[in-house]
Design a protein around this motif. Structure first.
Motif, short mmCIF file in Angstrom:
data_model
loop_
_atom_site.label_atom_id
_atom_site.label_comp_id
_atom_site.label_asym_id
_atom_site.label_seq_id
_atom_site.Cartn_x
_atom_site.Cartn_y
_atom_site.Cartn_z
N GLY A 7 0.83 -1.20 0.00
CA GLY A 7 0.00 0.00 0.00
C GLY A 7 0.85 1.24 0.00
N SER A 8 0.18 2.38 0.21
CA SER A 8 0.92 3.63 0.11
C SER A 8 1.83 3.86 1.30
CB SER A 8 -0.06 4.82 -0.06
OG SER A 8 -0.99 4.84 0.99
N GLY A 27 0.49 7.31 4.91
CA GLY A 27 0.32 6.22 3.96
C GLY A 27 -0.38 5.06 4.63
N ALA A 28 -1.25 4.43 3.85
CA ALA A 28 -2.06 3.35 4.41
C ALA A 28 -1.18 2.20 4.91
CB ALA A 28 -3.03 2.85 3.34
N PRO A 47 6.56 1.45 -2.97
CA PRO A 47 7.64 2.30 -3.46
C PRO A 47 7.73 3.64 -2.72
CG PRO A 47 5.72 2.56 -4.84
CD PRO A 47 5.29 1.71 -3.69
N VAL A 48 8.95 4.17 -2.63
CA VAL A 48 9.15 5.55 -2.17
C VAL A 48 10.10 6.23 -3.16
CG1 VAL A 48 8.78 5.05 0.28
CG2 VAL A 48 11.09 4.90 -0.65
N GLY A 49 10.18 7.55 -3.10
CA GLY A 49 11.07 8.29 -3.98
C GLY A 49 12.39 8.63 -3.30
N ASP A 50 13.23 9.36 -4.04
CA ASP A 50 14.51 9.82 -3.48
C ASP A 50 14.31 10.69 -2.25
OD1 ASP A 50 16.01 8.78 -5.57
OD2 ASP A 50 15.57 10.52 -6.84
N ASP A 51 13.14 11.35 -2.23
CA ASP A 51 12.88 12.33 -1.16
C ASP A 51 12.51 11.67 0.16
OD1 ASP A 51 10.57 11.29 -2.30
OD2 ASP A 51 9.39 13.12 -2.02
N PHE A 52 12.34 10.34 0.20
CA PHE A 52 11.88 9.70 1.43
C PHE A 52 13.04 9.55 2.41
CE2 PHE A 52 10.00 6.26 4.04
CZ PHE A 52 8.77 6.84 4.27
N ALA A 122 -3.70 -2.91 1.21
CA ALA A 122 -4.19 -1.59 1.62
C ALA A 122 -4.69 -0.85 0.39
CB ALA A 122 -3.07 -0.81 2.32
N ASN A 123 -5.31 0.30 0.65
CA ASN A 123 -5.96 1.06 -0.42
C ASN A 123 -4.97 1.56 -1.47
OD1 ASN A 123 -7.46 2.99 -1.84
ND2 ASN A 123 -7.06 4.54 -0.26
N ILE A 124 -4.92 0.86 -2.60
CA ILE A 124 -4.16 1.31 -3.78
C ILE A 124 -4.92 0.87 -5.03
CG2 ILE A 124 -1.72 1.57 -3.13
CD1 ILE A 124 -1.50 -1.47 -3.95
N LEU A 125 -4.35 1.12 -6.19
CA LEU A 125 -5.00 0.73 -7.43
C LEU A 125 -5.39 -0.76 -7.39
CD1 LEU A 125 -2.36 2.71 -8.14
CD2 LEU A 125 -3.32 2.49 -10.42
#
Ligand code: AMP
Length: 311
Positions: A7-8, A27-28, A47-52, A122-125
């Protein structure tokens, strides 16, 4: 038994009548994992980005959560959500959703994540939920959460995902929207006919209801005087509920045990809303949870009244 959650993993900007946070861990999957970690080992996939930040990962590691399947997408941005609550905290407006690294995300589960017996989607696509469900075909208990957005734009895929799980956890309004049935019990019964054996209807400050083929059960939310931020309460509830089930692997999934799982989910959710984001759950203890489950028991039980009724 270990629990895998997909999930997120997010940064949230949240404004409530009691304050605001511009960029907090959310994030869920994060809310779920922190709550479920009181019962079992949790493996987070997402997934997370570089900013995490490392410190955000550390929040999960400190609770023993396995973050080795958290994928850092280079050049990507972490999922971002901005929401604002009305004065009584019952209404919430989503002001911004940036999928970031979730766009084009292909979940790659390690062998360990695929071995879990319990899975929370969890809540995702819905397509991603189906994809992950397919990677754990033998899981003993699979639960799924979703939201109105996916009912609006991806209903067919969501229905397929729901057909493939044991338990659906959804807000009551979303259960009605999904089935087109105005009555909550009828809506839940319809979904039971699709395949899941357990339906949990989340009802915000009013608590949660459980519908199975065996029967019906409802618990109010723990009465709180100081609710600061409800963000993530639903996922925290799910973490307590699913975590309790995961921690009782030998037990039949009876209504009796599902009721106890509901009580643990409700207790955890009540702590979540006491402060912003994950702040309160980060320093919660098992003893505090147990004490609140006891209080919940005390305020919801009543004895049969041997009253002589007229008429
Ligand atoms: P809840 O309050 O239980 O509905 O969960 C709120 C959490 O869900 C926040 O931490 C958000 O980051 C996350 N969230 C909000 N919208 C979405 C979405 N469209 N997909 C995935 N996660 C979301």
């Amino acid at each position: 038994m270990p629990i895998t959650v997909v999930g997120s993993i997010a940064y949230d900007a949240v404004k409530t009548p009691f304050g605001e946070r511009e960029r907090m861990l959310g994030g869920a999957a994060v809310h779920f994992a922190l709550a479920a970690s009181f019962f079992e080992e949790v493996l987070v996939v997402g997934p997370v980005g570089d900013d995490f930040g490392e410190s955000e990962l550390e929040v999960m590691r400190r609770r023993g959560v396995d973050v080795s399947d958290v994928e850092r997408v280079s050049g990507g941005k972490t999922f971002f959500w901005r929401g604002e609550y009305g004065w009584d905290l019952n209404s919430r407006e989503t002001l911004d959703t940036q999928l970031g690294v979730f766009e084009g995300f292909q979940p790659k589960l390690s062998a360990r994540s695929r071995e879990s017996d319990v899975l929370f989607l969890a809540n995702i696509l819905p397509d991603l939920q189906l994809e992950v469900r397919g990677q754990l075909p033998d899981a003993r208990f699979v639960a799924l959460d979703s939201m109105n957005l996916w009912i609006d734009i991806a209903r067919d895929q969501l229905v397929k995902a729901i057909e493939s799980v044991d338990c659906l956890i959804l807000n009551d309004a979303e259960l009605r929207q999904l089935t087109g049935k105005p009555n909550l019990v009828s809506a839940a019964r319809e979904i039971l006919s699709w395949g899941p054996k357990v339906i949990v209807a989340k009802q915000g400050e009013y608590g949660a209801a459980l519908v199975t083929n065996e029967g019906f059960f409802a618990l109010p939310a723990y009465p709180m005087e100081n609710v600061i931020d409800p963000t993530g309460a639903g996922d925290t509830f799910a973490g307590g509920f699913v975590g309790y089930i995961a921690a009782h692997p030998g037990e039949v999934l009876s209504d009796e045990m599902l009721r106890r799982a509901m009580a643990h989910g409700t207790a955890l959710a009540s702590f979540n809303v006491e402060e912003f984001g994950t702040e309160r759950i980060e320093r919660l203890t098992g003893d505090e949870i147990a004490a609140r489950v006891d209080e919940l028991h005390a305020i919801t039980r009543f004895s049969g009244a041997p009253l002589q009724l007229r008429g």
